[in-house]
Enzyme design. Sequence first.
Site, PDB file in Angstrom:
ATOM      1  N   VAL A  52       0.482   4.520  98.239  1.00 28.20           N
ATOM      2  CA  VAL A  52       0.287   5.521  97.427  1.00 28.20           C
ATOM      3  C   VAL A  52       0.789   5.255  95.982  1.00 28.20           C
ATOM      4  O   VAL A  52       1.249   5.013  95.473  1.00 28.20           O
ATOM      5  CB  VAL A  52       0.235   6.901  97.585  1.00 28.20           C
ATOM      6  CG1 VAL A  52       0.406   7.349  96.145  1.00 28.20           C
ATOM      7  CG2 VAL A  52      -0.142   7.063  98.574  1.00 28.20           C
ATOM      8  N   GLY A  53       2.683   4.877  96.854  1.00 31.32           N
ATOM      9  CA  GLY A  53       3.583   4.692  95.861  1.00 31.32           C
ATOM     10  C   GLY A  53       3.083   3.863  95.096  1.00 31.32           C
ATOM     11  O   GLY A  53       3.746   3.052  93.690  1.00 31.32           O
TER      12      GLY A  53
ATOM     13  N   CYS B  66      22.249  12.920  93.472  1.00 30.12           N
ATOM     14  CA  CYS B  66      22.421  12.103  93.202  1.00 30.12           C
ATOM     15  C   CYS B  66      23.459  11.971  92.318  1.00 30.12           C
ATOM     16  O   CYS B  66      24.227  10.847  92.758  1.00 30.12           O
ATOM     17  CB  CYS B  66      21.134  11.326  92.122  1.00 30.12           C
ATOM     18  SG  CYS B  66      20.005  12.135  90.588  1.00 30.12           S
TER      19      CYS B  66
ATOM     20  N   GLU C  56      15.654   6.924  88.152  1.00 36.37           N
ATOM     21  CA  GLU C  56      16.543   7.805  88.159  1.00 36.37           C
ATOM     22  C   GLU C  56      17.352   7.841  89.281  1.00 36.37           C
ATOM     23  O   GLU C  56      16.453   7.833  90.649  1.00 36.37           O
ATOM     24  CB  GLU C  56      16.329   9.116  88.291  1.00 36.37           C
ATOM     25  CG  GLU C  56      17.450   9.703  87.393  1.00 36.37           C
ATOM     26  CD  GLU C  56      18.247  10.429  88.069  1.00 36.37           C
ATOM     27  OE1 GLU C  56      18.890   9.562  89.288  1.00 36.37           O
ATOM     28  OE2 GLU C  56      17.353  11.669  88.934  1.00 36.37           O
TER      29      GLU C  56
ATOM     30  N   GLU D 288      26.562   5.559  98.899  1.00 35.89           N
ATOM     31  CA  GLU D 288      26.269   6.618  98.583  1.00 35.89           C
ATOM     32  C   GLU D 288      25.569   7.379  99.659  1.00 35.89           C
ATOM     33  O   GLU D 288      25.404   7.002 100.838  1.00 35.89           O
ATOM     34  CB  GLU D 288      25.011   6.293  97.289  1.00 35.89           C
ATOM     35  CG  GLU D 288      24.373   8.362  97.054  1.00 35.89           C
ATOM     36  CD  GLU D 288      23.421   7.774  96.214  1.00 35.89           C
ATOM     37  OE1 GLU D 288      22.802   9.019  95.196  1.00 35.89           O
ATOM     38  OE2 GLU D 288      22.927   7.267  96.630  1.00 35.89           O
TER      39      GLU D 288
ATOM     40  N   GLY E 198       1.106  11.373 100.177  1.00 39.59           N
ATOM     41  CA  GLY E 198       1.256  10.150 100.751  1.00 39.59           C
ATOM     42  C   GLY E 198       2.624   9.625 100.453  1.00 39.59           C
ATOM     43  O   GLY E 198       3.732   9.824 100.443  1.00 39.59           O
TER      44      GLY E 198
ATOM     45  N   LYS F  30       2.961  12.027  93.146  1.00 39.98           N
ATOM     46  CA  LYS F  30       3.009  11.169  94.913  1.00 39.98           C
ATOM     47  C   LYS F  30       4.484  11.741  94.686  1.00 39.98           C
ATOM     48  O   LYS F  30       5.735  11.622  94.174  1.00 39.98           O
ATOM     49  CB  LYS F  30       2.802   9.504  94.836  1.00 39.98           C
ATOM     50  CG  LYS F  30       3.352   9.609  96.564  1.00 39.98           C
ATOM     51  CD  LYS F  30       3.766   8.328  97.242  1.00 39.98           C
ATOM     52  CE  LYS F  30       5.125   8.474  97.013  1.00 39.98           C
ATOM     53  NZ  LYS F  30       6.138   9.929  98.292  1.00 39.98           N
TER      54      LYS F  30
ATOM     55  N   GLY G 285       5.017   6.093 100.173  1.00 37.98           N
ATOM     56  CA  GLY G 285       6.054   5.188  99.889  1.00 37.98           C
ATOM     57  C   GLY G 285       5.076   4.039  99.776  1.00 37.98           C
ATOM     58  O   GLY G 285       4.706   3.167  98.585  1.00 37.98           O
ATOM     59  N   PRO G 286       4.878   2.907 100.562  1.00 39.47           N
ATOM     60  CA  PRO G 286       4.421   1.437 100.657  1.00 39.47           C
ATOM     61  C   PRO G 286       2.722   2.237 100.569  1.00 39.47           C
ATOM     62  O   PRO G 286       2.042   0.940 100.249  1.00 39.47           O
ATOM     63  CB  PRO G 286       4.396   1.135 101.995  1.00 39.47           C
ATOM     64  CG  PRO G 286       5.723   1.706 102.187  1.00 39.47           C
ATOM     65  CD  PRO G 286       5.660   3.422 101.553  1.00 39.47           C
TER      66      PRO G 286
END
Length: 479
Positions: free
Chosen positions: A210-211, A283, A249, A381, A205, A174, A207-208
């Site tokens: 497909v993830g 990151c 990560e 961050e 898609g 994804k 995250g909520p």
Amino acid sequence: MTSSTTHYPSHYINGQWVKAQSAETLPVHDSSTEELMATVPAGTAAEAEAAVLAARAAFDGWSALPVETRAAYLDKVAAGVKARTDDLAMAITREVGMPLKMARAVQVGGPAWHWGNFAKVARNFEWEKKVGNSLVVREAIGVVGCITPWNFPLSQITLKIAPAMVAGCTVVLKPSEIAPVNAMILAEIIHEAGIPAGVFNLVNGMGPVVGEVLATHPEVDMVSFTGSTRAGKRVGELASQSIKRVALELGGKSASVVLDDANLEAAVKGTVSACMLNSGQTCSAHTRMLVPASRYDEVKALAQAAIAKFSVGPSLDEASKLGPLVSAAQRDRVLGFIKTGIDEGADVIAGGAEPPKFDKGYFVQPTILGIKSSDTLAQEEIFGPVLVVIPYKDEEEAVAIANSTIYGLGGAVWGGTDESAMKVARRMRTGQVDINGGPFNANAPFGGYKQSGNGRENGIYGFEEFLEFKALQFKPSAG
């Protein structure tokens, strides 16, 4: 909508392009012009499950192939990525905002190298080892769900699916909904390479939707996620219900510690460059520069000179050293952080909260702020072109400040000698530390301590993440 908009109607499932079940699409915008450059389908839970089941069905056959066969497929993908460098670089430049020349080298050149390198790693790997009366063998963990971010999109996809596939795993990807076009091109390359159906699957898609299928599905043996710490916590929570292996990560707030005897000009120039790569959307960016309080004014002058060389402009303009941020939401988030820093009393060394004067695009001025270690911007961050300078009184305080955040991903130490810098580096609770400007090593382990995540990427370290141990015990022979 412009005439140059590309519409992708399908997901890649079980070796073929499958028309999306839903008419809902996700927009992809050019970060320099704000124009709609593409749409991808908004995948459903049912499509994600179909991809998982295709990966499960393909696993036994794929994992049983000789290592050389799987490695040869990776070599074909590496060649395909190189052949389509222009297409991939243009897509990522428009999606993410990195200037085109740099995108070719970093955003595409790196992944092309990694595809070939993981083939070499697998070929040279010790798959079996005799330990006493046991034969310890390494085997693919199974079906892997890969959820990837937008900042280095092709790199992060490659660092998951290439080692997983050559290890014998099958995968469901994804990609980020913000930067998915490069993933669609990669899927075309993988298809052209002739990799068997079901080994690689891609479902676009959110995250909520497909993830979360990838994180919860009982037929997924491992989920590998790169993104925010907040989202990583959610992935880990969901995956724990089926005792999946989880590789995360996540975020960073990396410190560049400048010791009193360092070459100050090199340290400041190197830190500014390490912070500003990809407009700070990295990151592991060195976003905190810790400097001796007695040399703060020297650092300010050097930082102003260094940052002045980072010209900001559209990503397709050859004069641009820094492009825009990826989205309006990201731009507004970064500008909000800059305003917070100023409200808390920051010393504005360069830049500020006023966006550059462009009619369109998600631009932010490269900004340097002098702050205290207790300020918001010393902990949060930012993920933009913002460097904070924090003075310290002695080496003990410098180490304490470096270790004072919830993160531990990257960092640097600049000292008069490598030996003196290494002493401080060994005390930093972080996954990588650059000594006096030591360059990135793509075969060294990349990953973090604390809330920067679990697991490692790159080279043999990233490859082993996708393997299980099995011990076969034999009865010792008589005598």
